[in-house]
Design a protein around this motif. Sequence first.
Motif, short mmCIF file in Angstrom:
data_model
loop_
_atom_site.label_atom_id
_atom_site.label_comp_id
_atom_site.label_asym_id
_atom_site.label_seq_id
_atom_site.Cartn_x
_atom_site.Cartn_y
_atom_site.Cartn_z
N ILE A 50 95.09 9.93 25.99
CA ILE A 50 93.67 9.70 25.69
C ILE A 50 93.43 9.92 24.20
N ALA A 51 94.02 10.99 23.66
CA ALA A 51 93.86 11.29 22.24
C ALA A 51 94.47 10.21 21.35
N ARG A 52 95.42 9.46 21.87
CA ARG A 52 96.00 8.34 21.14
C ARG A 52 95.08 7.12 21.16
N GLY A 53 94.06 7.15 22.02
CA GLY A 53 93.16 6.01 22.14
C GLY A 53 93.53 5.05 23.25
N GLN A 54 94.45 5.45 24.13
CA GLN A 54 94.87 4.55 25.20
C GLN A 54 93.82 4.50 26.31
N ASN A 55 93.68 3.31 26.94
CA ASN A 55 92.82 3.19 28.10
C ASN A 55 93.63 3.47 29.36
N ASN A 56 93.00 3.37 30.52
CA ASN A 56 93.68 3.73 31.78
C ASN A 56 94.91 2.88 32.04
N ALA A 57 94.80 1.58 31.78
CA ALA A 57 95.94 0.69 32.04
C ALA A 57 97.12 1.05 31.14
N GLU A 58 96.82 1.36 29.87
CA GLU A 58 97.88 1.71 28.93
C GLU A 58 98.51 3.05 29.28
N ILE A 59 97.69 4.00 29.71
CA ILE A 59 98.23 5.31 30.13
C ILE A 59 99.12 5.14 31.35
N ALA A 60 98.67 4.33 32.30
CA ALA A 60 99.47 4.09 33.51
C ALA A 60 100.83 3.50 33.16
N ALA A 61 100.84 2.54 32.22
CA ALA A 61 102.10 1.92 31.82
C ALA A 61 103.00 2.91 31.07
N THR A 62 102.40 3.74 30.25
CA THR A 62 103.17 4.72 29.47
C THR A 62 103.81 5.77 30.37
N LEU A 63 103.05 6.24 31.35
CA LEU A 63 103.51 7.34 32.20
C LEU A 63 104.13 6.87 33.52
N PHE A 64 104.17 5.54 33.73
CA PHE A 64 104.77 4.96 34.93
C PHE A 64 104.09 5.46 36.21
N VAL A 65 102.77 5.44 36.21
CA VAL A 65 101.99 5.80 37.39
C VAL A 65 100.94 4.72 37.60
N SER A 66 100.22 4.78 38.71
CA SER A 66 99.19 3.79 39.00
C SER A 66 97.92 4.10 38.22
N ARG A 67 97.06 3.09 38.07
CA ARG A 67 95.78 3.29 37.40
C ARG A 67 94.91 4.26 38.18
N GLU A 68 94.98 4.22 39.50
CA GLU A 68 94.19 5.15 40.32
C GLU A 68 94.63 6.59 40.07
N THR A 69 95.92 6.79 39.92
CA THR A 69 96.42 8.13 39.62
C THR A 69 95.91 8.59 38.26
N VAL A 70 95.90 7.68 37.30
CA VAL A 70 95.38 8.02 35.97
C VAL A 70 93.91 8.41 36.07
N LYS A 71 93.13 7.64 36.81
CA LYS A 71 91.70 7.94 36.96
C LYS A 71 91.49 9.34 37.53
N THR A 72 92.33 9.70 38.49
CA THR A 72 92.22 11.04 39.08
C THR A 72 92.53 12.11 38.04
N HIS A 73 93.60 11.90 37.28
CA HIS A 73 93.96 12.87 36.24
C HIS A 73 92.87 12.97 35.18
N VAL A 74 92.29 11.83 34.79
CA VAL A 74 91.23 11.84 33.78
C VAL A 74 90.03 12.65 34.28
N ARG A 75 89.64 12.43 35.53
CA ARG A 75 88.52 13.20 36.09
C ARG A 75 88.83 14.70 36.06
N ASN A 76 90.05 15.06 36.41
CA ASN A 76 90.43 16.47 36.41
C ASN A 76 90.39 17.05 34.99
N VAL A 77 90.87 16.28 34.02
CA VAL A 77 90.86 16.73 32.63
C VAL A 77 89.43 16.97 32.16
N LEU A 78 88.53 16.02 32.44
CA LEU A 78 87.14 16.17 32.01
C LEU A 78 86.51 17.39 32.68
#
Length: 226
Positions: free
Chosen positions: A170-198
Amino acid sequence: MGRTGHAAAPGEVIRVVVADDEKLIRSGWSTMLSMHPDIEVVGEASDGREAVALGIDAGVVLMDIRMPYMDGLTATRELSRRSPGTRVIVVTTFENDQLVWGALRAGAAAYLLKRAPANELVDAVRLVHGREAVLFPDALRRIASPHHGTATSRPSSDLTPRELAVLRQIARGQNNAEIAATLFVSRETVKTHVRNVLDKLDARDRTQAVVRAYELGIVFAGVELP
């Protein structure tokens, strides 16, 4: 800007308030934004008090920092308190890091210089409304550098290793799709992690999460992120 902002979802119109004490600037921004079918300027404010009153019913507020009666920083803080869903883009004449940092700490989702090209302003409105990325992450890292590790309190729940990895992207400026591709997880998983972080950082949006993370010293400032 790291990426081009996307238009609102089909049928959705971004409601924008323009706040500046100079009528010529307000009119210019309003005219330029109104040229885009997914953006509607719903009000113009000449001071901070008007900006708060009008901004409560808006999706995005373009907020000048120096205005009479109530300055832009105070107006941003008040609007963040009264209308958490409204996103503020602080617009300033000079790139004063302390002023910009104060605006971000007050709750602004992004900042722009008044000399920014028209397309950057439109992209910024779309990007902060979509809430999927941080605007100008490199500039934010530079501005945050003097404040790295200065927080006096820590969140009650520590981030998991995966949540920390998501926060760094997130600090790099990546959106959910880019984070999912970087970390090899689904976009839904990223959304869950983002909610937890916030939630754990008590942040209303991604920008506030990154600001808090720099203050806590849990992501690096002034150097390239690992």
